[in-house]
Motif scaffolding. Structure first.
Motif, PDB file in Angstrom:
ATOM      1  N   ASP A 144       0.845  -1.195   0.000  1.00 45.56           N
ATOM      2  CA  ASP A 144       0.000   0.000   0.000  1.00 45.56           C
ATOM      3  C   ASP A 144       0.880   1.245   0.000  1.00 45.56           C
ATOM      4  N   GLY A 145       0.352   2.295  -0.590  1.00 48.86           N
ATOM      5  CA  GLY A 145       1.074   3.555  -0.598  1.00 48.86           C
ATOM      6  C   GLY A 145       1.769   3.846  -1.902  1.00 48.86           C
ATOM      7  N   VAL A 146       2.040   2.811  -2.708  1.00 54.49           N
ATOM      8  CA  VAL A 146       2.664   3.028  -4.008  1.00 54.49           C
ATOM      9  C   VAL A 146       1.746   2.556  -5.135  1.00 54.49           C
ATOM     10  N   ARG A 147       0.468   2.441  -4.829  1.00 56.25           N
ATOM     11  CA  ARG A 147      -0.512   2.088  -5.852  1.00 56.25           C
ATOM     12  C   ARG A 147      -1.810   2.817  -5.555  1.00 56.25           C
ATOM     13  N   ASP A 148      -2.598   2.994  -6.593  1.00 56.27           N
ATOM     14  CA  ASP A 148      -3.878   3.660  -6.476  1.00 56.27           C
ATOM     15  C   ASP A 148      -4.813   2.832  -5.593  1.00 56.27           C
ATOM     16  N   PRO A 149      -5.417   3.434  -4.574  1.00 55.37           N
ATOM     17  CA  PRO A 149      -6.358   2.677  -3.738  1.00 55.37           C
ATOM     18  C   PRO A 149      -7.512   2.069  -4.527  1.00 55.37           C
ATOM     19  N   ASP A 150      -7.833   2.669  -5.674  1.00 52.95           N
ATOM     20  CA  ASP A 150      -8.885   2.134  -6.537  1.00 52.95           C
ATOM     21  C   ASP A 150      -8.348   1.162  -7.581  1.00 52.95           C
ATOM     22  N   GLY A 151      -7.033   0.966  -7.613  1.00 56.82           N
ATOM     23  CA  GLY A 151      -6.450  -0.040  -8.486  1.00 56.82           C
ATOM     24  C   GLY A 151      -6.222   0.373  -9.923  1.00 56.82           C
ATOM     25  N   HIS A 152      -6.267   1.666 -10.231  1.00 59.12           N
ATOM     26  CA  HIS A 152      -6.147   2.093 -11.630  1.00 59.12           C
ATOM     27  C   HIS A 152      -4.719   2.406 -12.055  1.00 59.12           C
ATOM     28  N   TRP A 153      -3.793   2.576 -11.138  1.00 61.45           N
ATOM     29  CA  TRP A 153      -2.397   2.730 -11.489  1.00 61.45           C
ATOM     30  C   TRP A 153      -1.536   2.081 -10.414  1.00 61.45           C
ATOM     31  N   ASN A 346      -3.030  10.277  -5.011  1.00 62.32           N
ATOM     32  CA  ASN A 346      -3.996  10.801  -5.975  1.00 62.32           C
ATOM     33  C   ASN A 346      -4.255  12.290  -5.757  1.00 62.32           C
ATOM     34  N   GLU A 347      -4.093  12.743  -4.527  1.00 65.82           N
ATOM     35  CA  GLU A 347      -4.383  14.143  -4.222  1.00 65.82           C
ATOM     36  C   GLU A 347      -3.398  15.101  -4.879  1.00 65.82           C
ATOM     37  N   LEU A 348      -2.261  14.595  -5.349  1.00 64.03           N
ATOM     38  CA  LEU A 348      -1.289  15.457  -6.016  1.00 64.03           C
ATOM     39  C   LEU A 348      -1.813  15.978  -7.355  1.00 64.03           C
ATOM     40  N   ALA A 349      -2.884  15.366  -7.856  1.00 63.63           N
ATOM     41  CA  ALA A 349      -3.471  15.831  -9.115  1.00 63.63           C
ATOM     42  C   ALA A 349      -4.205  17.161  -8.942  1.00 63.63           C
ATOM     43  N   ASP A 350      -4.421  17.578  -7.705  1.00 65.64           N
ATOM     44  CA  ASP A 350      -5.103  18.850  -7.423  1.00 65.64           C
ATOM     45  C   ASP A 350      -4.102  19.994  -7.594  1.00 65.64           C
ATOM     46  N   LEU A 351      -3.687  20.207  -8.842  1.00 63.31           N
ATOM     47  CA  LEU A 351      -2.547  21.074  -9.132  1.00 63.31           C
ATOM     48  C   LEU A 351      -2.916  22.538  -9.346  1.00 63.31           C
ATOM     49  N   GLU A 352      -4.104  22.822  -9.860  1.00 61.42           N
ATOM     50  CA  GLU A 352      -4.432  24.191 -10.248  1.00 61.42           C
ATOM     51  C   GLU A 352      -4.321  25.179  -9.084  1.00 61.42           C
ATOM     52  N   PRO A 353      -4.797  24.853  -7.882  1.00 64.43           N
ATOM     53  CA  PRO A 353      -4.604  25.800  -6.774  1.00 64.43           C
ATOM     54  C   PRO A 353      -3.129  26.077  -6.481  1.00 64.43           C
ATOM     55  N   THR A 354      -2.283  25.079  -6.703  1.00 65.29           N
ATOM     56  CA  THR A 354      -0.844  25.280  -6.507  1.00 65.29           C
ATOM     57  C   THR A 354      -0.290  26.249  -7.537  1.00 65.29           C
ATOM     58  N   LEU A 355      -0.652  26.053  -8.800  1.00 69.36           N
ATOM     59  CA  LEU A 355      -0.171  26.946  -9.857  1.00 69.36           C
ATOM     60  C   LEU A 355      -0.666  28.366  -9.625  1.00 69.36           C
ATOM     61  N   GLU A 356      -1.910  28.483  -9.202  1.00 66.95           N
ATOM     62  CA  GLU A 356      -2.462  29.810  -8.920  1.00 66.95           C
ATOM     63  C   GLU A 356      -1.695  30.492  -7.794  1.00 66.95           C
ATOM     64  N   LEU A 357      -1.387  29.730  -6.752  1.00 67.62           N
ATOM     65  CA  LEU A 357      -0.634  30.275  -5.630  1.00 67.62           C
ATOM     66  C   LEU A 357       0.754  30.730  -6.073  1.00 67.62           C
ATOM     67  N   LEU A 358       1.446  29.914  -6.859  1.00 67.73           N
ATOM     68  CA  LEU A 358       2.778  30.260  -7.308  1.00 67.73           C
ATOM     69  C   LEU A 358       2.754  31.487  -8.224  1.00 67.73           C
ATOM     70  N   ARG A 359       1.712  31.613  -9.028  1.00 68.97           N
ATOM     71  CA  ARG A 359       1.594  32.802  -9.891  1.00 68.97           C
ATOM     72  C   ARG A 359       1.310  34.042  -9.052  1.00 68.97           C
ATOM     73  N   GLU A 360       0.431  33.911  -8.080  1.00 68.55           N
ATOM     74  CA  GLU A 360       0.093  35.056  -7.232  1.00 68.55           C
ATOM     75  C   GLU A 360       1.309  35.577  -6.481  1.00 68.55           C
ATOM     76  N   GLU A 361       2.236  34.680  -6.161  1.00 72.43           N
ATOM     77  CA  GLU A 361       3.434  35.088  -5.436  1.00 72.43           C
ATOM     78  C   GLU A 361       4.601  35.373  -6.386  1.00 72.43           C
ATOM     79  N   ASP A 362       4.298  35.463  -7.697  1.00 75.23           N
ATOM     80  CA  ASP A 362       5.295  35.792  -8.721  1.00 75.23           C
ATOM     81  C   ASP A 362       6.462  34.821  -8.749  1.00 75.23           C
ATOM     82  N   VAL A 363       6.160  33.575  -8.422  1.00 73.33           N
ATOM     83  CA  VAL A 363       7.184  32.526  -8.500  1.00 73.33           C
ATOM     84  C   VAL A 363       7.186  31.903  -9.887  1.00 73.33           C
TER      85      VAL A 363
END
Length: 364
Positions: A144-153, A346-363
């Motif tokens: 566990d931990g290196v595979r999708d809990p739903d078994g897709h990857w 799987n939660e790492l796919a929630d990327l857009e808020p991260t990109l928005e944050l990095l843009r807002e901080e001019d990174v």
């Protein structure tokens, strides 16, 4: 090293070390070659796990979309085709984003397998309904931990976030085990580098958001920029590791495998504990729902979790094998030195808020 020279070295290594070219590395009928990097494969214990000889034969034609580059996995793909006369692999190597976009644009993708360089892309395809669940007996090959809990990857290797440091400038025992301390400690002012345009860094910031909250993450980024005057790598993780090894900067937020390109330099690896700075991600694969060869595709994925393939990854990519029984190479820290946080990759796919944050901080 060019491919021809590499093949010559592999043949030489196989000819001079019959024991190494024996069944322990699964070279089958072709005993003139060693699978993996002979410089690091020699003298290692026999790999554990399931050998290819105990797996169902591979046959037919498979189309692989690979976000892992040909220099990283091409030798392994060629090896599989040599082992199975009835197997043909059509591999498209390309950037992750381009491959994902292609799959989404194709009315019915010809790809049978997507080989991902990180979980975000595999999760994205899963959430779009483009993937199929893997058989349980394939999923059971990894913990566990290196595979999708739903078994897709499923993951083939793990890559850990680390703090790279100049060993001539810092002592690892005196470095913080808290990633947030690097944004506040005056010792590191004007002496840190990051690579915010890299997917691995963005996954790290995503993990920080999920584990520690957006406010704390934003404060960390602001302190890194305003207080520590962090430098941006001119060429991703590789250039950042080179800058650290050469003494241009003392600290780099990077992945552990950069040590591969600087084994004799001043680059050391330090670790934080239980926070986003200690996270890991995985390379791996998913079977595509539109593929015509789902059974063969799942069996192909199974083979990349074999003892031979995992030994190849350990000695060639310097990543941590996903299965139990195959050790990392001696040049790397043992996994006991890592204390990663627990969360669903799987939660790492929630990327857009991260990109928005990095843009807002001019990174970005």
């Amino acid at each position: 090293m060019d491919a021809v020279r590499r093949r010559e070295l592999l043949v030489m290594a196989g000819a001079t070390s019959a024991a190494l070219a024996s069944g322990c590395l699964g070279v089958g009928e072709d005993e003139s070659q060693v699978l993996g990097d002979p410089e690091y494969a020699e003298g290692r214990p026999d790999p554990g796990g399931t050998p290819m000889s105990e797996m169902p034969d591979l046959s037919g034609e498979l189309t692989i979309y690979s976000a892992r580059s040909q220099p990283r996995i091409g030798e392994l793909m060629e090896y599989l085709e040599r082992q199975y006369d009835d197997l043909t692999l059509e591999i498209r190597y390309d950037d992750t984003a381009d491959l994902v976009s292609t799959i989404e644009a194709e009315a019915e993708t010809p790809a049978d397998v997507f080989y991902g360089s990180e979980t975000q892309s595999m999760t994205h395809l899963k959430e779009a309904g483009d993937t199929a669940a893997l058989p349980e007996d394939v999923l059971e090959l990894t913990p566990d931990g290196v595979r999708d809990p739903d078994g897709h990857w499923i993951g083939f290797t793990r890559r850990f976030r680390v703090v790279g440091y100049d060993e001539s400038r810092y002592d690892a025992a005196e470095l913080p085990d808290d990633v947030f301390a690097y944004a506040e400690d005056d010792r590191f002012r004007d002496d840190i580098m990051w690579a915010p345009d890299q997917g691995s860094f963005q996954a790290f910031v995503t993990a920080m958001r999920l584990l520690h909250g957006e406010d704390e993450t934003r404060t960390w980024i602001r302190n890194m920029v305003d207080r520590q005057d962090v430098a941006t790598s001119p060429g991703g993780d590789s250039a950042m590791a080179r800058a650290t090894s050469d003494g241009e900067v003392g600290i780099a937020f990077t992945n552990h495998y950069v040590l591969r390109d600087h084994p004799d330099g001043n680059l050391g690896l330090a670790f934080t504990s239980g926070d986003a700075g200690a996270m890991f991600n995985v390379t791996g694969a998913t079977v595509l729902a539109d593929g015509d060869e789902s059974e063969i595709a799942a069996n192909f994925v199974r083979h990349l979790l074999s003892a031979e393939a995992q030994e190849y990854f350990a000695t060639t990519t310097w990543e941590y094998p996903a299965i139990e029984g195959v050790d990392p190479i001696d040049e790397l820290p043992t996994t006991d030195e890592f204390e990663p946080p627990e969360f669903d990759l799987n939660e790492l796919a929630d990327l857009e808020p991260t990109l928005e944050l990095l843009r807002e901080e001019d990174v970005l």
